[in-house]
Design a protein around this motif. Structure first.
Motif, PDB file in Angstrom:
ATOM      1  N   GLU A  27       6.433   6.022 -57.637  1.00  0.00           N
ATOM      2  CA  GLU A  27       7.819   6.467 -57.754  1.00  0.00           C
ATOM      3  C   GLU A  27       8.773   5.517 -57.038  1.00  0.00           C
ATOM      4  OE1 GLU A  27       9.258   9.321 -59.391  1.00  0.00           O
ATOM      5  OE2 GLU A  27       7.323   9.079 -60.381  1.00  0.00           O
ATOM      6  N   LEU A  28       8.335   4.995 -55.897  1.00  0.00           N
ATOM      7  CA  LEU A  28       9.177   4.075 -55.123  1.00  0.00           C
ATOM      8  C   LEU A  28       9.226   2.691 -55.747  1.00  0.00           C
ATOM      9  CD1 LEU A  28       8.037   5.060 -51.525  1.00  0.00           C
ATOM     10  CD2 LEU A  28      10.335   5.333 -52.465  1.00  0.00           C
ATOM     11  N   GLY A  29       8.279   2.405 -56.632  1.00  0.00           N
ATOM     12  CA  GLY A  29       8.225   1.075 -57.260  1.00  0.00           C
ATOM     13  C   GLY A  29       7.810  -0.005 -56.278  1.00  0.00           C
ATOM     14  N   ILE A  30       6.987   0.377 -55.300  1.00  0.00           N
ATOM     15  CA  ILE A  30       6.541  -0.576 -54.286  1.00  0.00           C
ATOM     16  C   ILE A  30       5.292  -1.295 -54.770  1.00  0.00           C
ATOM     17  CG2 ILE A  30       5.638  -0.802 -51.939  1.00  0.00           C
ATOM     18  CD1 ILE A  30       7.357   1.629 -51.190  1.00  0.00           C
ATOM     19  N   ASN A  31       5.343  -2.597 -54.709  1.00  0.00           N
ATOM     20  CA  ASN A  31       4.159  -3.394 -55.055  1.00  0.00           C
ATOM     21  C   ASN A  31       3.309  -3.528 -53.809  1.00  0.00           C
ATOM     22  OD1 ASN A  31       5.089  -3.877 -57.684  1.00  0.00           O
ATOM     23  ND2 ASN A  31       6.369  -5.559 -56.942  1.00  0.00           N
ATOM     24  N   HIS A  32       2.034  -3.229 -53.944  1.00  0.00           N
ATOM     25  CA  HIS A  32       1.135  -3.341 -52.791  1.00  0.00           C
ATOM     26  C   HIS A  32      -0.156  -4.009 -53.207  1.00  0.00           C
ATOM     27  CE1 HIS A  32       0.181   0.529 -54.669  1.00  0.00           C
ATOM     28  NE2 HIS A  32      -1.025   0.427 -54.174  1.00  0.00           N
ATOM     29  N   LYS A  89       1.183   2.346 -44.188  1.00  0.00           N
ATOM     30  CA  LYS A  89       0.902   1.194 -43.321  1.00  0.00           C
ATOM     31  C   LYS A  89      -0.358   0.471 -43.786  1.00  0.00           C
ATOM     32  CE  LYS A  89       0.156  -0.199 -38.519  1.00  0.00           C
ATOM     33  NZ  LYS A  89       1.139  -1.258 -38.461  1.00  0.00           N
ATOM     34  N   SER A  90      -1.379   1.229 -44.184  1.00  0.00           N
ATOM     35  CA  SER A  90      -2.649   0.619 -44.606  1.00  0.00           C
ATOM     36  C   SER A  90      -2.504  -0.242 -45.851  1.00  0.00           C
ATOM     37  CB  SER A  90      -3.723   1.696 -44.830  1.00  0.00           C
ATOM     38  OG  SER A  90      -3.518   2.371 -46.051  1.00  0.00           O
ATOM     39  N   ILE A  91      -1.472   0.009 -46.665  1.00  0.00           N
ATOM     40  CA  ILE A  91      -1.259  -0.806 -47.861  1.00  0.00           C
ATOM     41  C   ILE A  91      -0.082  -1.769 -47.684  1.00  0.00           C
ATOM     42  CG2 ILE A  91      -2.354   0.866 -49.397  1.00  0.00           C
ATOM     43  CD1 ILE A  91       0.526   1.622 -50.349  1.00  0.00           C
ATOM     44  N   PHE A 150       0.077  10.286 -52.341  1.00  0.00           N
ATOM     45  CA  PHE A 150       0.595   9.023 -51.820  1.00  0.00           C
ATOM     46  C   PHE A 150       0.677   7.967 -52.924  1.00  0.00           C
ATOM     47  CE2 PHE A 150      -1.445  10.263 -47.509  1.00  0.00           C
ATOM     48  CZ  PHE A 150      -0.467  11.217 -47.302  1.00  0.00           C
ATOM     49  N   GLU A 151      -0.345   7.899 -53.763  1.00  0.00           N
ATOM     50  CA  GLU A 151      -0.323   6.936 -54.867  1.00  0.00           C
ATOM     51  C   GLU A 151       0.823   7.249 -55.826  1.00  0.00           C
ATOM     52  OE1 GLU A 151      -4.301   7.079 -56.421  1.00  0.00           O
ATOM     53  OE2 GLU A 151      -5.113   5.939 -54.722  1.00  0.00           O
ATOM     54  N   ALA A 154       2.398  16.946 -40.256  1.00  0.00           N
ATOM     55  CA  ALA A 154       1.043  16.445 -40.516  1.00  0.00           C
ATOM     56  C   ALA A 154       1.003  15.621 -41.797  1.00  0.00           C
ATOM     57  CB  ALA A 154       0.049  17.608 -40.594  1.00  0.00           C
ATOM     58  N   PHE A 155       1.710  16.087 -42.821  1.00  0.00           N
ATOM     59  CA  PHE A 155       1.752  15.346 -44.090  1.00  0.00           C
ATOM     60  C   PHE A 155       2.408  13.988 -43.906  1.00  0.00           C
ATOM     61  CE2 PHE A 155       3.972  14.226 -48.018  1.00  0.00           C
ATOM     62  CZ  PHE A 155       2.879  14.095 -48.877  1.00  0.00           C
ATOM     63  N   ILE A 156       3.546  13.959 -43.214  1.00  0.00           N
ATOM     64  CA  ILE A 156       4.252  12.682 -43.006  1.00  0.00           C
ATOM     65  C   ILE A 156       3.412  11.741 -42.152  1.00  0.00           C
ATOM     66  CG2 ILE A 156       6.269  11.606 -41.914  1.00  0.00           C
ATOM     67  CD1 ILE A 156       7.920  13.985 -42.973  1.00  0.00           C
ATOM     68  N   LEU A 157       2.734  12.255 -41.136  1.00  0.00           N
ATOM     69  CA  LEU A 157       1.851  11.399 -40.333  1.00  0.00           C
ATOM     70  C   LEU A 157       0.789  10.742 -41.204  1.00  0.00           C
ATOM     71  CD1 LEU A 157       1.370  13.626 -37.163  1.00  0.00           C
ATOM     72  CD2 LEU A 157       2.467  11.367 -37.241  1.00  0.00           C
ATOM     73  N   SER A 158       0.188  11.513 -42.089  1.00  0.00           N
ATOM     74  CA  SER A 158      -0.817  10.960 -43.004  1.00  0.00           C
ATOM     75  C   SER A 158      -0.190   9.955 -43.961  1.00  0.00           C
ATOM     76  CB  SER A 158      -1.488  12.075 -43.811  1.00  0.00           C
ATOM     77  OG  SER A 158      -2.223  12.919 -42.985  1.00  0.00           O
ATOM     78  N   MET A 159       1.008  10.265 -44.445  1.00  0.00           N
ATOM     79  CA  MET A 159       1.671   9.367 -45.375  1.00  0.00           C
ATOM     80  C   MET A 159       2.010   8.040 -44.708  1.00  0.00           C
ATOM     81  SD  MET A 159       5.242   9.793 -47.526  1.00  0.00           S
ATOM     82  CE  MET A 159       4.758  11.355 -48.182  1.00  0.00           C
ATOM     83  N   VAL A 160       2.536   8.100 -43.489  1.00  0.00           N
ATOM     84  CA  VAL A 160       2.886   6.871 -42.768  1.00  0.00           C
ATOM     85  C   VAL A 160       1.636   6.015 -42.560  1.00  0.00           C
ATOM     86  CG1 VAL A 160       3.676   5.964 -40.540  1.00  0.00           C
ATOM     87  CG2 VAL A 160       4.962   7.784 -41.673  1.00  0.00           C
TER      88      VAL A 160
END
Length: 173
Positions: free
Chosen positions: A168-173, A28-30, A162-163, A18-24
Motif C-alpha cells: 500500500e505504501l509503495g515501498i520498494n524493499h 526495520k528488517s526490510i 505488514f506485506e 504491540a502491533f506497532i512494535l511488531s510493525m516497526v
C-alpha cells in the motif's frame, strides 16, 4: 517528497502498541525507516521515567528541552495549538519512509482499525479513511463489516498485514 502517515487506531487495550512494535521491527528488517507518534489519550501529560537535566528545564518552564547524546535525542515541548501538525513536522525532519500514528482516531490519515470485541465494531462508523481491519479471535459479525469492502485480517497474522501495508505504501524493499 512528503512522508506518508498511517494510523493504527482502536479502543484501549486493543493491541495497538504491540502491533506497532511488531510493525516497526518488521519494517526495520526490510530496510524501511519509520517514526512513531503516540497519542497520550489517558488524560494529563506524559511523565518522563527518569528525571534528567532536560526534564528539569522543561519542568522549570522551558517551552522545549532537548538532550542529545551519540545521535540519540530526547525532546519535550509545549505547544499551544496544532499539536499533531507540529509533532508531524518535527518527525518529518528525520526523513523516514513512513510515520505511524498510534491513536488520533479523528484525524484523516489512512487507518488500520483494531477490533478487540464485537462492541468495538462501532468504531468503524466513527473513523474516516479506514484502509484495513484487524479482528481479535472470537469477534464474530464479520458480515457487519464485509460491506465496507476492506481487507480484514486476524490478529497475529502480522506477516500478511505488514506485506499488505508495504504494498500500500509503495515501498520498494
Amino acid at each position: 517528497m512528503v512522508t506518508p502517515v498511517w494510523q493504527v487506531v482502536g479502543y484501549q487495550n486493543s493491541g495497538k502498541t504491540a502491533f506497532i512494535l511488531s510493525m516497526v521491527s518488521y519494517l526495520k528488517s526490510i530496510g524501511v525507516h519509520t517514526a512513531v507518534l503516540k497519542h497520550h489519550g489517558h488524560g494529563g501529560t506524559p511523565d518522563p521515567a527518569v528525571m534528567k537535566d532536560s526534564d528539569k528545564y522543561f519542568k522549570a518552564g522551558a517551552d522545549a528541552a532537548l538532550v542529545e547524546g551519540e545521535g540519540v535525542i530526547h525532546l519535550q515541548g509545549r505547544m499551544e495549538e496544532n499539536f499533531l501538525s507540529k509533532s508531524l513536522a518535527i518527525l518529518m525532519a528525520f526523513e523516514t519512509d513512513v510515520i505511524l500514528l498510534e491513536g488520533y482516531k479523528k484525524e484523516p490519515y489512512p487507518k488500520i482499525v483494531m477490533i478487540r470485541k464485537e462492541a468495538d465494531l462501532s468504531l468503524l462508523e466513527e473513523v474516516t479513511n479506514c484502509q484495513a481491519v484487524i479482528l481479535w479471535p472470537g469477534v464474530a459479525l464479520r458480515d457487519r463489516i464485509i460491506h465496507l469492502n476492506l481487507p480484514i485480517f486476524s490478529l497475529g497474522d502480522n506477516q500478511r498485514i505488514f506485506e499488505w501495508m508495504v504494498d500500500e505504501l509503495g515501498i520498494n524493499h
